[in-house]
Design a protein around this motif. Structure first.
Motif, PDB file in Angstrom:
ATOM      1  N   ILE A 160       0.874  -1.170   0.000  1.00 29.46           N
ATOM      2  CA  ILE A 160       0.000   0.000   0.000  1.00 29.46           C
ATOM      3  C   ILE A 160       0.912   1.222   0.000  1.00 29.46           C
ATOM      4  CG2 ILE A 160      -1.892   1.206   1.152  1.00 29.46           C
ATOM      5  CD1 ILE A 160      -2.527  -1.747   0.362  1.00 29.46           C
ATOM      6  N   ASP A 161       0.762   2.078  -1.002  1.00 33.16           N
ATOM      7  CA  ASP A 161       1.594   3.271  -1.142  1.00 33.16           C
ATOM      8  C   ASP A 161       1.367   4.212   0.056  1.00 33.16           C
ATOM      9  OD1 ASP A 161       2.744   5.743  -1.884  1.00 33.16           O
ATOM     10  OD2 ASP A 161       2.384   5.345  -4.002  1.00 33.16           O
ATOM     11  N   PRO A 162       2.449   4.662   0.695  1.00 32.07           N
ATOM     12  CA  PRO A 162       2.306   5.579   1.826  1.00 32.07           C
ATOM     13  C   PRO A 162       1.609   6.892   1.466  1.00 32.07           C
ATOM     14  CG  PRO A 162       4.536   4.711   1.732  1.00 32.07           C
ATOM     15  CD  PRO A 162       3.842   4.270   0.488  1.00 32.07           C
ATOM     16  N   ALA A 163       1.521   7.227   0.194  1.00 37.15           N
ATOM     17  CA  ALA A 163       0.812   8.446  -0.221  1.00 37.15           C
ATOM     18  C   ALA A 163      -0.658   8.401   0.200  1.00 37.15           C
ATOM     19  CB  ALA A 163       0.939   8.639  -1.730  1.00 37.15           C
ATOM     20  N   ILE A 164      -1.170   7.223   0.500  1.00 38.31           N
ATOM     21  CA  ILE A 164      -2.563   7.102   0.950  1.00 38.31           C
ATOM     22  C   ILE A 164      -2.790   7.906   2.232  1.00 38.31           C
ATOM     23  CG2 ILE A 164      -2.260   5.004   2.350  1.00 38.31           C
ATOM     24  CD1 ILE A 164      -4.982   4.046   1.247  1.00 38.31           C
ATOM     25  N   LEU A 165      -1.733   8.045   3.031  1.00 34.80           N
ATOM     26  CA  LEU A 165      -1.848   8.769   4.300  1.00 34.80           C
ATOM     27  C   LEU A 165      -2.067  10.262   4.107  1.00 34.80           C
ATOM     28  CD1 LEU A 165       1.049   6.922   6.148  1.00 34.80           C
ATOM     29  CD2 LEU A 165      -1.422   6.535   6.416  1.00 34.80           C
ATOM     30  N   GLN A 166      -1.725  10.782   2.920  1.00 35.92           N
ATOM     31  CA  GLN A 166      -1.878  12.209   2.632  1.00 35.92           C
ATOM     32  C   GLN A 166      -3.185  12.523   1.895  1.00 35.92           C
ATOM     33  OE1 GLN A 166       0.578  13.736   4.175  1.00 35.92           O
ATOM     34  NE2 GLN A 166       1.421  11.697   4.502  1.00 35.92           N
ATOM     35  N   ASP A 167      -3.912  11.508   1.477  1.00 36.39           N
ATOM     36  CA  ASP A 167      -5.124  11.694   0.683  1.00 36.39           C
ATOM     37  C   ASP A 167      -6.335  11.906   1.595  1.00 36.39           C
ATOM     38  OD1 ASP A 167      -7.374  11.488  -0.977  1.00 36.39           O
ATOM     39  OD2 ASP A 167      -6.448   9.958  -2.242  1.00 36.39           O
ATOM     40  N   GLU A 168      -6.947  13.082   1.486  1.00 33.03           N
ATOM     41  CA  GLU A 168      -8.127  13.395   2.293  1.00 33.03           C
ATOM     42  C   GLU A 168      -9.277  12.425   2.035  1.00 33.03           C
ATOM     43  OE1 GLU A 168      -8.659  15.642   4.781  1.00 33.03           O
ATOM     44  OE2 GLU A 168      -6.503  16.000   4.667  1.00 33.03           O
ATOM     45  N   ASN A 169      -9.401  11.954   0.781  1.00 31.65           N
ATOM     46  CA  ASN A 169     -10.481  11.024   0.430  1.00 31.65           C
ATOM     47  C   ASN A 169     -10.286   9.639   1.033  1.00 31.65           C
ATOM     48  OD1 ASN A 169     -11.935  12.881  -1.133  1.00 31.65           O
ATOM     49  ND2 ASN A 169     -10.599  12.500  -2.884  1.00 31.65           N
ATOM     50  N   ALA A 170      -9.055   9.320   1.422  1.00 32.17           N
ATOM     51  CA  ALA A 170      -8.774   8.000   1.983  1.00 32.17           C
ATOM     52  C   ALA A 170      -8.654   8.034   3.504  1.00 32.17           C
ATOM     53  CB  ALA A 170      -7.501   7.437   1.360  1.00 32.17           C
ATOM     54  N   LYS A 171      -8.727   9.207   4.088  1.00 37.50           N
ATOM     55  CA  LYS A 171      -8.644   9.295   5.556  1.00 37.50           C
ATOM     56  C   LYS A 171      -9.840   8.561   6.158  1.00 37.50           C
ATOM     57  CE  LYS A 171      -5.779  13.226   6.431  1.00 37.50           C
ATOM     58  NZ  LYS A 171      -4.520  12.654   6.277  1.00 37.50           N
ATOM     59  N   GLY A 172      -9.603   7.844   7.191  1.00 37.81           N
ATOM     60  CA  GLY A 172     -10.680   7.099   7.840  1.00 37.81           C
ATOM     61  C   GLY A 172     -10.889   5.708   7.271  1.00 37.81           C
ATOM     62  N   VAL A 173     -10.210   5.363   6.166  1.00 38.65           N
ATOM     63  CA  VAL A 173     -10.338   4.007   5.620  1.00 38.65           C
ATOM     64  C   VAL A 173      -9.551   3.072   6.529  1.00 38.65           C
ATOM     65  CG1 VAL A 173      -9.790   2.479   3.691  1.00 38.65           C
ATOM     66  CG2 VAL A 173     -10.677   4.769   3.241  1.00 38.65           C
ATOM     67  N   GLU A 174     -10.237   2.099   7.080  1.00 39.72           N
ATOM     68  CA  GLU A 174      -9.593   1.150   7.983  1.00 39.72           C
ATOM     69  C   GLU A 174      -9.330  -0.195   7.328  1.00 39.72           C
ATOM     70  OE1 GLU A 174     -12.053   0.960  11.449  1.00 39.72           O
ATOM     71  OE2 GLU A 174     -11.684   3.055  11.966  1.00 39.72           O
ATOM     72  N   GLN A 175     -10.054  -0.480   6.221  1.00 35.07           N
ATOM     73  CA  GLN A 175      -9.875  -1.765   5.546  1.00 35.07           C
ATOM     74  C   GLN A 175     -10.010  -1.582   4.047  1.00 35.07           C
ATOM     75  OE1 GLN A 175     -12.796  -5.156   5.876  1.00 35.07           O
ATOM     76  NE2 GLN A 175     -11.015  -6.122   6.845  1.00 35.07           N
ATOM     77  N   ILE A 176      -9.129  -2.248   3.320  1.00 35.42           N
ATOM     78  CA  ILE A 176      -9.174  -2.289   1.858  1.00 35.42           C
ATOM     79  C   ILE A 176      -9.526  -3.715   1.464  1.00 35.42           C
ATOM     80  CG2 ILE A 176      -7.816  -2.082  -0.264  1.00 35.42           C
ATOM     81  CD1 ILE A 176      -6.073  -0.018   1.179  1.00 35.42           C
ATOM     82  N   THR A 177     -10.437  -3.867   0.521  1.00 37.15           N
ATOM     83  CA  THR A 177     -10.812  -5.197   0.033  1.00 37.15           C
ATOM     84  C   THR A 177     -10.247  -5.406  -1.359  1.00 37.15           C
ATOM     85  OG1 THR A 177     -12.854  -5.175   1.310  1.00 37.15           O
ATOM     86  CG2 THR A 177     -12.730  -6.747  -0.519  1.00 37.15           C
ATOM     87  N   LEU A 178      -9.471  -6.477  -1.525  1.00 38.04           N
ATOM     88  CA  LEU A 178      -8.935  -6.884  -2.827  1.00 38.04           C
ATOM     89  C   LEU A 178      -9.775  -8.054  -3.314  1.00 38.04           C
ATOM     90  CD1 LEU A 178      -6.794  -6.836  -5.095  1.00 38.04           C
ATOM     91  CD2 LEU A 178      -5.411  -8.361  -3.672  1.00 38.04           C
ATOM     92  N   SER A 179     -10.487  -7.852  -4.422  1.00 37.06           N
ATOM     93  CA  SER A 179     -11.383  -8.879  -4.960  1.00 37.06           C
ATOM     94  C   SER A 179     -10.879  -9.389  -6.304  1.00 37.06           C
ATOM     95  CB  SER A 179     -12.781  -8.302  -5.186  1.00 37.06           C
ATOM     96  OG  SER A 179     -13.344  -7.884  -3.986  1.00 37.06           O
ATOM     97  N   TYR A 180     -10.975 -10.692  -6.493  1.00 38.14           N
ATOM     98  CA  TYR A 180     -10.652 -11.320  -7.777  1.00 38.14           C
ATOM     99  C   TYR A 180     -11.844 -12.150  -8.234  1.00 38.14           C
ATOM    100  CZ  TYR A 180      -5.720 -10.289  -7.072  1.00 38.14           C
ATOM    101  OH  TYR A 180      -4.521  -9.653  -6.886  1.00 38.14           O
ATOM    102  N   THR A 181     -12.060 -12.158  -9.543  1.00 42.58           N
ATOM    103  CA  THR A 181     -13.044 -13.047 -10.150  1.00 42.58           C
ATOM    104  C   THR A 181     -12.369 -13.734 -11.326  1.00 42.58           C
ATOM    105  OG1 THR A 181     -14.869 -11.596  -9.549  1.00 42.58           O
ATOM    106  CG2 THR A 181     -15.294 -13.229 -11.278  1.00 42.58           C
ATOM    107  N   PHE A 182     -12.404 -15.068 -11.340  1.00 42.55           N
ATOM    108  CA  PHE A 182     -11.851 -15.816 -12.470  1.00 42.55           C
ATOM    109  C   PHE A 182     -12.921 -16.005 -13.537  1.00 42.55           C
ATOM    110  CE2 PHE A 182      -7.868 -17.196 -10.521  1.00 42.55           C
ATOM    111  CZ  PHE A 182      -7.054 -17.221 -11.651  1.00 42.55           C
ATOM    112  N   HIS A 183     -12.541 -15.710 -14.774  1.00 44.38           N
ATOM    113  CA  HIS A 183     -13.384 -15.902 -15.952  1.00 44.38           C
ATOM    114  C   HIS A 183     -12.687 -16.890 -16.862  1.00 44.38           C
ATOM    115  CE1 HIS A 183     -15.784 -12.341 -14.941  1.00 44.38           C
ATOM    116  NE2 HIS A 183     -14.628 -11.833 -14.517  1.00 44.38           N
ATOM    117  N   LYS A 184     -13.480 -17.616 -17.646  1.00 48.14           N
ATOM    118  CA  LYS A 184     -12.902 -18.538 -18.619  1.00 48.14           C
ATOM    119  C   LYS A 184     -12.219 -17.725 -19.708  1.00 48.14           C
ATOM    120  CE  LYS A 184     -15.029 -22.398 -19.310  1.00 48.14           C
ATOM    121  NZ  LYS A 184     -15.968 -23.435 -19.757  1.00 48.14           N
ATOM    122  N   ALA A 185     -10.990 -18.119 -20.055  1.00 47.63           N
ATOM    123  CA  ALA A 185     -10.269 -17.436 -21.128  1.00 47.63           C
ATOM    124  C   ALA A 185     -10.997 -17.693 -22.450  1.00 47.63           C
ATOM    125  CB  ALA A 185      -8.831 -17.924 -21.209  1.00 47.63           C
TER     126      ALA A 185
END
Length: 193
Positions: A160-185
């Protein structure tokens, strides 16, 4: 107005209409790659960033100077209806130090009786954090082929880029969700064919 002038105007109008239609067709084909490029550059829609090892080293140095702040990362996995795989994260959440590299693992098992090639799409929520979620290595960068009954463990190396700490829009975010979906090639044959 003479018949020749009218025919000339009609021909010009038809040519403009044809050129307009060709332009719109071209823009239709260009829209997807242009939108993808826009999302990757801006992080729009929760699109993650692709980083190199040197980018990760720079972020780690920035994190050291910013202090040892942490954030929770939640891992999510799903498959499209036509992908007969069991796909899940090994660990559903992790607390990571901002700026430090971390690794998550997912497992996938092909439950069909034919080889299946899949490709993973990904997203990060909340959307405003996507531009700070940097993947160095990921199974989602290439197609994955699983033989019948084969189970694999797939890593994601990220930070997670430390620049997130300077972003007003990201202040207060306590959890980030990384989602993946597999599709047939696209080139994967249908089961039973």
């Amino acid at each position: 107005m003479t018949s020749a002038t009218l025919d000339n105007r009609n021909s010009r109008t038809a040519l403009y209409a044809l050129l307009g239609a060709l332009f719109m067709l071209g823009m239709g084909y260009a829209a997807v790659p242009l939108y993808d490029l826009f999302c990757r550059v801006t992080g729009f829609g929760g699109t993650t960033q692709r980083a190199s090892e040197s980018d990760a080293d720079i972020a780690a140095q920035a994190a050291l100077s910013a202090g040892a702040k942490t954030i929770s990362v939640r891992f999510d996995a799903s498959t499209a209806r036509d992908v007969p795989w069991r796909f899940e994260p090994v660990q559903s959440t992790d607390t990571v130090q901002i700026g430090q590299r971390d690794m998550a693992f997912y497992t996938a098992r092909n439950n069909s009786d034919v080889p299946i090639t899949g490709t993973a799409t990904f997203n990060v929520e909340p959307e405003q954090t996507g531009k700070y979620f940097n993947k160095i290595q990921c199974f989602c960068f290439t197609e994955q082929t699983l033989q019948p009954g084969q189970e694999v463990r797939m890593p994601v190396l990220y930070y997670i880029d430390p620049a997130i700490l300077q972003d007003e829009n990201a202040k207060g975010v306590e959890q980030i969700t990384l989602s993946y979906t597999f599709h047939k090639a696209k080139d994967t044959p249908e089961a039973g064919s």
